[in-house]
Write an enzyme that holds these catalytic residues in place. Structure first.
Site, PDB file in Angstrom:
ATOM      1  N   THR A  87       8.942   1.412  12.311  1.00 15.96           N
ATOM      2  CA  THR A  87       7.606   1.396  12.932  1.00 15.96           C
ATOM      3  C   THR A  87       7.574   1.957  14.358  1.00 15.96           C
ATOM      4  O   THR A  87       8.570   1.876  15.099  1.00 15.96           O
ATOM      5  CB  THR A  87       7.095  -0.063  12.952  1.00 15.96           C
ATOM      6  N   ASP A  88       6.396   2.430  14.750  1.00 19.90           N
ATOM      7  CA  ASP A  88       6.135   2.819  16.145  1.00 19.90           C
ATOM      8  C   ASP A  88       6.186   1.618  17.086  1.00 19.90           C
ATOM      9  O   ASP A  88       6.333   1.766  18.296  1.00 19.90           O
ATOM     10  CB  ASP A  88       4.756   3.500  16.246  1.00 19.90           C
ATOM     11  N   ALA A 130       8.573  -5.706   3.813  1.00 19.43           N
ATOM     12  CA  ALA A 130       8.519  -6.229   5.177  1.00 19.43           C
ATOM     13  C   ALA A 130       7.356  -7.204   5.269  1.00 19.43           C
ATOM     14  O   ALA A 130       6.433  -7.164   4.438  1.00 19.43           O
ATOM     15  CB  ALA A 130       8.297  -5.092   6.177  1.00 19.43           C
ATOM     16  N   TRP A 188       0.612   3.041  12.024  1.00 16.87           N
ATOM     17  CA  TRP A 188      -0.804   2.822  11.702  1.00 16.87           C
ATOM     18  C   TRP A 188      -1.100   3.249  10.253  1.00 16.87           C
ATOM     19  O   TRP A 188      -2.015   4.037   9.980  1.00 16.87           O
ATOM     20  CB  TRP A 188      -1.694   3.613  12.648  1.00 16.87           C
ATOM     21  N   THR A 201       4.365  -7.456   7.256  1.00 15.54           N
ATOM     22  CA  THR A 201       3.680  -6.477   8.099  1.00 15.54           C
ATOM     23  C   THR A 201       2.500  -7.059   8.887  1.00 15.54           C
ATOM     24  O   THR A 201       1.801  -6.321   9.570  1.00 15.54           O
ATOM     25  CB  THR A 201       3.174  -5.302   7.227  1.00 15.54           C
ATOM     26  N   LYS A 234      11.726  -5.409  13.477  1.00 14.57           N
ATOM     27  CA  LYS A 234      11.962  -4.118  12.821  1.00 14.57           C
ATOM     28  C   LYS A 234      13.087  -3.361  13.550  1.00 14.57           C
ATOM     29  O   LYS A 234      13.893  -2.687  12.907  1.00 14.57           O
ATOM     30  CB  LYS A 234      10.680  -3.281  12.793  1.00 14.57           C
ATOM     31  N   GLN A 264       0.824  -1.223   0.000  1.00 15.28           N
ATOM     32  CA  GLN A 264       0.000   0.000   0.000  1.00 15.28           C
ATOM     33  C   GLN A 264       0.855   1.269   0.000  1.00 15.28           C
ATOM     34  O   GLN A 264       0.484   2.265  -0.624  1.00 15.28           O
ATOM     35  CB  GLN A 264      -0.985  -0.004   1.179  1.00 15.28           C
ATOM     36  N   TYR A 312       7.044  -8.639  15.722  1.00 15.91           N
ATOM     37  CA  TYR A 312       7.133  -7.685  14.606  1.00 15.91           C
ATOM     38  C   TYR A 312       8.031  -6.501  14.986  1.00 15.91           C
ATOM     39  O   TYR A 312       8.965  -6.150  14.248  1.00 15.91           O
ATOM     40  CB  TYR A 312       5.735  -7.205  14.218  1.00 15.91           C
ATOM     41  N   ASP A 355      12.874 -10.809  -4.097  1.00 15.22           N
ATOM     42  CA  ASP A 355      12.675 -11.322  -2.744  1.00 15.22           C
ATOM     43  C   ASP A 355      13.884 -10.884  -1.918  1.00 15.22           C
ATOM     44  O   ASP A 355      15.006 -11.348  -2.159  1.00 15.22           O
ATOM     45  CB  ASP A 355      12.572 -12.860  -2.796  1.00 15.22           C
TER      46      ASP A 355
HETATM   47  N1  LIG Z   1       1.177  -1.060   7.802  1.00 15.90           N
HETATM   48  C1  LIG Z   1       1.474  -0.371   8.893  1.00 15.90           C
HETATM   49  O1  LIG Z   1       0.607  -0.065   9.711  1.00 15.90           O
HETATM   50  C2  LIG Z   1       2.898   0.050   9.131  1.00 15.90           C
HETATM   51  C3  LIG Z   1       3.187   0.794  10.285  1.00 15.90           C
HETATM   52  C4  LIG Z   1       4.493   1.194  10.504  1.00 15.90           C
HETATM   53  C5  LIG Z   1       5.488   0.867   9.608  1.00 15.90           C
HETATM   54  N2  LIG Z   1       5.184   0.123   8.507  1.00 15.90           N
HETATM   55  C6  LIG Z   1       6.263  -0.223   7.574  1.00 15.90           C
HETATM   56  O2  LIG Z   1       6.032   0.466   6.363  1.00 15.90           O
HETATM   57  C7  LIG Z   1       6.508  -0.309   5.264  1.00 15.90           C
HETATM   58  C8  LIG Z   1       5.422  -0.410   4.202  1.00 15.90           C
HETATM   59  O3  LIG Z   1       4.288  -1.026   4.798  1.00 15.90           O
HETATM   60  P1  LIG Z   1       2.926  -1.258   4.030  1.00 15.90           P
HETATM   61  O4  LIG Z   1       1.853  -0.860   4.950  1.00 15.90           O
HETATM   62  O5  LIG Z   1       2.991  -0.719   2.646  1.00 15.90           O
HETATM   63  O6  LIG Z   1       2.922  -2.860   3.998  1.00 15.90           O
HETATM   64  P2  LIG Z   1       2.439  -3.851   2.866  1.00 15.90           P
HETATM   65  O7  LIG Z   1       1.280  -3.286   2.134  1.00 15.90           O
HETATM   66  O8  LIG Z   1       2.312  -5.169   3.542  1.00 15.90           O
HETATM   67  O9  LIG Z   1       3.685  -3.852   1.872  1.00 15.90           O
HETATM   68  C9  LIG Z   1       4.865  -4.546   2.158  1.00 15.90           C
HETATM   69  C10 LIG Z   1       5.272  -5.247   0.913  1.00 15.90           C
HETATM   70  O10 LIG Z   1       6.454  -6.012   1.185  1.00 15.90           O
HETATM   71  C11 LIG Z   1       6.359  -7.184   0.422  1.00 15.90           C
HETATM   72  N3  LIG Z   1       7.228  -8.256   0.916  1.00 15.90           N
HETATM   73  C12 LIG Z   1       6.991  -9.140   1.924  1.00 15.90           C
HETATM   74  N4  LIG Z   1       8.008 -10.004   2.023  1.00 15.90           N
HETATM   75  C13 LIG Z   1       8.906  -9.666   1.062  1.00 15.90           C
HETATM   76  C14 LIG Z   1      10.135 -10.193   0.644  1.00 15.90           C
HETATM   77  N5  LIG Z   1      10.682 -11.246   1.242  1.00 15.90           N
HETATM   78  N6  LIG Z   1      10.778  -9.602  -0.397  1.00 15.90           N
HETATM   79  C15 LIG Z   1      10.237  -8.531  -1.035  1.00 15.90           C
HETATM   80  N7  LIG Z   1       9.060  -7.996  -0.697  1.00 15.90           N
HETATM   81  C16 LIG Z   1       8.399  -8.553   0.345  1.00 15.90           C
HETATM   82  C17 LIG Z   1       4.913  -7.583   0.489  1.00 15.90           C
HETATM   83  O11 LIG Z   1       4.596  -8.428  -0.603  1.00 15.90           O
HETATM   84  P3  LIG Z   1       3.585  -9.672  -0.399  1.00 15.90           P
HETATM   85  O12 LIG Z   1       2.356  -9.093   0.238  1.00 15.90           O
HETATM   86  O13 LIG Z   1       3.406 -10.159  -1.788  1.00 15.90           O
HETATM   87  O14 LIG Z   1       4.306 -10.638   0.492  1.00 15.90           O
HETATM   88  C18 LIG Z   1       4.208  -6.232   0.423  1.00 15.90           C
HETATM   89  O15 LIG Z   1       3.822  -5.910  -0.903  1.00 15.90           O
HETATM   90  C19 LIG Z   1       6.930  -1.655   5.856  1.00 15.90           C
HETATM   91  O16 LIG Z   1       8.330  -1.667   5.993  1.00 15.90           O
HETATM   92  C20 LIG Z   1       6.273  -1.683   7.219  1.00 15.90           C
HETATM   93  O17 LIG Z   1       7.017  -2.445   8.147  1.00 15.90           O
HETATM   94  C21 LIG Z   1       3.912  -0.266   8.246  1.00 15.90           C
END
Ligand SMILES: NC(=O)c1ccc[n+]([C@@H]2O[C@H](COP(=O)([O-])OP(=O)(O)OC[C@H]3O[C@@H](n4cnc5c(N)ncnc54)[C@H](OP(=O)(O)O)[C@@H]3O)[C@@H](O)[C@H]2O)c1
Length: 286
Positions: A97-98, A58, A146, A60, A125, A11, A121, A34
């Site tokens: 992340t928080d 990540a 979030w 997530t 991180k 996203q 998680y 990957d």
């Molecule tokens: N979501 C939250 O609330 C949140 C909060 C704080 C920080 N973050 C951080 O913000 C960043 C972006 O988060 P987001 O919300 O966009 O999460 P997301 O929608 O889950 O996107 C993360 C992407 O990483 C991919 N991924 C997973 N394993 C992988 C691997 N081994 N190699 C390459 N790609 C891989 C996933 O692909 P698949 O789905 O195909 O596995 C997914 O498309 C992340 O680093 C997350 O930790 C997120």
């Protein structure tokens, strides 16, 4: 500027992509790269030769990570180390992340506050932050919180709290915890901020989240009000009385970007303002 994005299928990647249109963007989703494969990471980064790497890949799924810590560590820690080790001369931005905080301080967390994650998680991180630092000094860590956006890069509706509330409330009354407080952040505002960071290539630790703090309960009500639905379907519940989840959550962990602002970056808009700008796209995604 040549910008390479890992995890571009998610996203956040979906909001980042259009903002990189004026740049030379290399968008890599899970299938294309990957990050747990160090040989692949090295090969792809070497041939792409980016000026900036935005490492968003990540696992997530916070509860999933609790159940399968091996996969969590492989993706979040080893994956990040692999990217940082292969970064070469590129400037790397790692999205963290928080959840590196335990949420017991009773106030918002700044960049210099002590970390103490309470679930797998957050631990992975935090270890990833340390692993990245061990490999490269040309590094910014952007902690956000979030996150919610409309879609993934394939155009599918994104999975996040906002989408869950809209879906859940359509089915009837909804229990939402009122003792977890954080900084909900729209992926669009995060993408703008990360791009500003990429343009300045400013190393350091930064808290990058929409301003303000809100409980999940009040956020759920604001989501429904913003969508023109009845917020009265949401019932406040304490975490101890809610459906148990595999992973613990920090009770009070809003992020305060003191370090971000002191470097002259624009503060992110307040969470309510971000929600009102994001909701039309989220409702459209369905
Ligand atoms: N979501 C939250 O609330 C949140 C909060 C704080 C920080 N973050 C951080 O913000 C960043 C972006 O988060 P987001 O919300 O966009 O999460 P997301 O929608 O889950 O996107 C993360 C992407 O990483 C991919 N991924 C997973 N394993 C992988 C691997 N081994 N190699 C390459 N790609 C891989 C996933 O692909 P698949 O789905 O195909 O596995 C997914 O498309 C992340 O680093 C997350 O930790 C997120």
């Amino acid at each position: 500027m040549r910008v390479l994005v890992t995890g571009a299928g998610g996203q956040f990647g979906a909001e980042l992509a259009p903002r990189l249109a004026a740049h030379d963007a290399v968008l890599l989703d899970h299938e294309t790269l990957d990050v747990t494969d160090p040989i692949a990471v090295e090969g792809v980064l070497e041939s792409a030769g980016p000026d900036v790497i935005i490492h968003a890949a990540a696992w997530t799924d916070v509860d999933g990570c609790e159940v399968d810590p091996g996969r969590a560590r492989a993706t979040n820690v080893d994956g990040t180390r692999n990217v940082a080790a292969a970064a070469g001369a590129a400037f790397m931005i790692f999205i963290s992340t928080d959840y590196v905080f335990d949420g017991t301080a009773g106030r918002a967390y700044t960049e210099t506050d002590e970390t103490n994650p309470v679930q797998v998680y957050g631990r992975t991180k935090l270890e990833a932050e340390q692993a990245a630092r061990g490999e490269t000094a040309s590094l910014a860590i952007a902690r956000t919180a979030w996150l919610y956006g409309a879609r993934t890069a394939t155009g599918a509706p994104a999975k996040n709290f906002v989408a869950s509330i809209l879906r859940g409330a359509a089915r009837g009354p909804l229990d939402v915890v009122d003792d977890q407080v954080g900084s909900p952040t729209w992926t669009g505002d995060l993408a703008d901020a990360v791009l500003a960071l990429a343009e300045r290539r400013m190393s350091g630790m930064f808290h990058v989240a929409n301003a303000g703090a809100v409980s999940r309960y009040d956020f759920a009500r604001a989501i429904l009000e913003g969508a023109g639905r009845d917020p009265g379907v949401v019932r406040a519940v304490a975490t101890k009385d809610a459906t148990p989840r595999a992973a613990a959550r920090p009770p009070y962990a809003p992020l305060d970007g003191v370090g971000w602002r002191s470097e002259g970056f624009d503060p992110l808009p307040e969470w309510r303002d971000a929600l009102s700008r994001a909701l039309p796209g989220i409702l459209d995604a369905g």
